[in-house]
Design a protein around this motif. Sequence first.
Motif, short mmCIF file in Angstrom:
data_model
loop_
_atom_site.label_atom_id
_atom_site.label_comp_id
_atom_site.label_asym_id
_atom_site.label_seq_id
_atom_site.Cartn_x
_atom_site.Cartn_y
_atom_site.Cartn_z
N ASP A 185 1.17 -1.37 -0.34
CA ASP A 185 0.04 -0.07 -0.43
C ASP A 185 0.92 0.79 -0.10
O ASP A 185 1.36 1.34 0.87
CB ASP A 185 -0.64 -0.33 1.13
N THR A 186 0.35 2.20 -1.01
CA THR A 186 1.78 2.82 -1.36
C THR A 186 0.98 4.59 -0.97
O THR A 186 1.93 5.45 -1.07
CB THR A 186 2.27 3.34 -3.01
N SER A 187 -0.70 4.26 -0.03
CA SER A 187 -0.61 6.04 0.03
C SER A 187 0.16 6.53 1.48
O SER A 187 0.53 7.83 1.10
CB SER A 187 -1.80 5.77 1.19
N GLU A 188 1.33 6.17 2.66
CA GLU A 188 1.58 6.87 3.01
C GLU A 188 2.92 7.03 2.17
O GLU A 188 4.14 8.44 2.42
CB GLU A 188 2.05 5.77 4.73
N ILE A 189 3.30 6.08 1.76
CA ILE A 189 5.22 6.90 0.99
C ILE A 189 4.54 8.01 -0.33
O ILE A 189 5.49 9.01 -0.59
CB ILE A 189 5.22 5.39 0.28
N ALA A 190 3.36 7.88 -1.33
CA ALA A 190 3.31 8.91 -1.45
C ALA A 190 3.09 10.05 -0.81
O ALA A 190 3.50 11.27 -1.10
CB ALA A 190 1.68 9.14 -2.41
N LYS A 191 2.41 10.15 0.29
CA LYS A 191 2.59 11.68 1.26
C LYS A 191 3.58 12.08 1.56
O LYS A 191 3.92 12.96 1.35
CB LYS A 191 1.56 10.97 2.28
N GLU A 192 4.65 10.72 2.13
CA GLU A 192 6.07 11.77 1.99
C GLU A 192 6.67 11.82 0.90
O GLU A 192 7.63 12.86 1.35
CB GLU A 192 6.68 10.35 2.89
N ILE A 193 6.50 11.48 0.22
CA ILE A 193 7.43 12.19 -1.22
C ILE A 193 6.88 13.71 -1.31
O ILE A 193 7.55 14.39 -1.98
CB ILE A 193 7.64 11.47 -2.33
N GLY A 194 5.89 13.21 -1.39
CA GLY A 194 4.65 15.19 -1.34
C GLY A 194 5.20 15.94 -0.68
O GLY A 194 6.11 17.04 -1.15
N ALA A 195 6.00 15.51 0.57
CA ALA A 195 5.94 16.87 1.74
C ALA A 195 7.61 16.67 1.75
O ALA A 195 7.94 18.02 1.59
CB ALA A 195 5.80 15.49 3.39
N ARG A 196 8.29 16.35 1.32
CA ARG A 196 9.72 16.20 0.90
C ARG A 196 9.94 16.71 0.04
O ARG A 196 11.43 18.02 -0.08
CB ARG A 196 10.98 15.40 0.74
N VAL A 197 9.44 17.00 -0.93
CA VAL A 197 9.79 17.87 -2.47
C VAL A 197 9.59 19.12 -1.79
O VAL A 197 10.28 19.56 -2.41
CB VAL A 197 9.42 16.70 -3.38
N ARG A 198 7.85 19.34 -2.06
CA ARG A 198 7.63 20.40 -1.71
C ARG A 198 8.86 21.25 -0.33
O ARG A 198 8.76 22.63 -0.68
CB ARG A 198 6.44 20.47 -0.83
N GLU A 199 8.97 20.40 0.47
CA GLU A 199 10.20 21.51 1.75
C GLU A 199 11.66 21.69 0.65
O GLU A 199 12.08 22.67 1.00
CB GLU A 199 10.58 20.39 2.72
N GLU A 200 12.12 20.87 -0.12
CA GLU A 200 12.85 21.71 -0.82
C GLU A 200 12.96 23.41 -1.91
O GLU A 200 13.62 22.95 -2.13
CB GLU A 200 12.82 19.97 -2.41
N LEU A 201 11.89 23.32 -1.27
CA LEU A 201 11.18 24.45 -2.62
C LEU A 201 11.66 25.33 -1.94
O LEU A 201 11.75 26.88 -2.13
CB LEU A 201 9.97 24.60 -3.42
N ASP A 202 11.39 25.22 -0.23
CA ASP A 202 11.89 26.20 0.56
C ASP A 202 13.32 26.80 0.99
O ASP A 202 13.51 26.11 1.55
CB ASP A 202 11.03 25.93 1.57
N TYR A 203 14.09 27.73 0.23
CA TYR A 203 15.02 27.61 1.20
C TYR A 203 15.35 28.65 2.20
O TYR A 203 16.55 28.07 2.49
CB TYR A 203 15.32 28.75 -0.81
#
Length: 472
Positions: A185-203
């Motif tokens: 079940d990849t539902s939690e994996i998708a949430k984690e990936i989204g959170a980390r990638v969004r953080e990478e935009l915040d310098y």
Amino acid sequence: MLYYVARMVSPSDREANRFSARARRYARVGANVGGVAARIAGSQLFGLGGDRGRNAAELAAALGGLKGPIMKVAQLMATIPDVLPSEYATELAKLQSDAPPMGWAFVKRRMTAELGAEWQKKFATFEHQPAAAASLGQVHRAVALDGATLACKLQYPDMQSAVEADLHQLQWLFAIHRRMDPVVDTSEIAKEIGARVREELDYYREAKHVALYRTILGGIDLVRVPRVWLELSTGRLLTLDWLEGRRLLEHKGAELSIRNRIATAMFMAWWFPFSRYGVIHGDPHLGNYTVFDQKTDGSRVGEPGGINLLDYGCIRIFPPSFVGGVVDLYHGLRSRDDALVVHAYETWGFRRLSRELIDILNIWARFIYGPLLDDRVRTIADGVKPSEYGRREAFRVHQALKRQGPVTVPREFVFMDRAAIGLGGVFLHLQAELNFHQLFNEAIEKFSVAGVAERQEIALVGAGLQDASSTE
């Protein structure tokens, strides 16, 4: 010193997450991958099977022409075991993050928007050509007014909108996985990936991550962390010290003692922050490190002395209890204490643990912990290529899970697992021979969850991350 940077978002921000920018990105991504996705979905829907290897290669080719966030996320997904079918993981792992750089016109617009029309007067020099270009931004070398050499990371235009659009469209990759191999079940994996990638935009946040690592690794000579130049940094411009160094892979042919020193530095840069502060560097990409030379007499360059940590966008902060679970699993496997092993898995977030599921998880755990449990000098995995590290074990787990039904992978597990695999790949590239058991036990010496919690709180406050949630 308090490195807190107040986060300010202007209501007139032209690069905020906007529908028009997302729509353009949807169209561009859709034109590249839509046909491949439709064919894959159709072959599964009508039971035609299809050539998974061919489909995977065509998907990788379509993504490779896009650059930007979607390729970064695809690469990331390929390095997390069992997120995608093996054919897709193999092909997507070949994608390169290097992107064609933006020209000088973009640089002038970005720098003017971030530092004002007179921005060039804030530097002694600023190189027109980027020193490096990746999926979300590019780095320019500059010289400060006091003569210090700087690395200025500029974010590409409309990245926030592009990331949101790409994360939305990449949901179909997870849908492929659910249709073809519904054992994870990849539902939690998708949430984690989204959170980390969004953080990478915040310098602003990345600047705090740098401050956090300067605190954590301040007394370790094998690892160097740059300073942040706050007066030359914004939400889309991050200015750091330029750390001189050579690519890690340039040392593959060096003497064993040098390769072991570099590998030891990598081990400490990863395990020390985690075991003492509950923090990991979640992107162990070879391009995020360089090797510095130690000077022997103040002028003459000597042999490699350690590593420079260059990128701090993907940092994961864990609850101290999760760190305790990692240490408990080590002790449980070592002493064959089944109750402690189960407790560790439950602490990580695994639920409904049957005897069969525990045995399956132990296949993966014994692989990851194997070198740490083996008290001798050894390689991380004898006779294994870096690109294949963990693939055989992931396949065994996958086959076993087919008999057990879907299992939900906890969010915290995602980047922990990915970073461990990436770190092992670095050790294989270097062909390092170390006593990993001894290094690990030095890292967890006098370990306690309470101690991690205390150190983490102090360090997060000092870096201005006191509002960062370790469970987000």
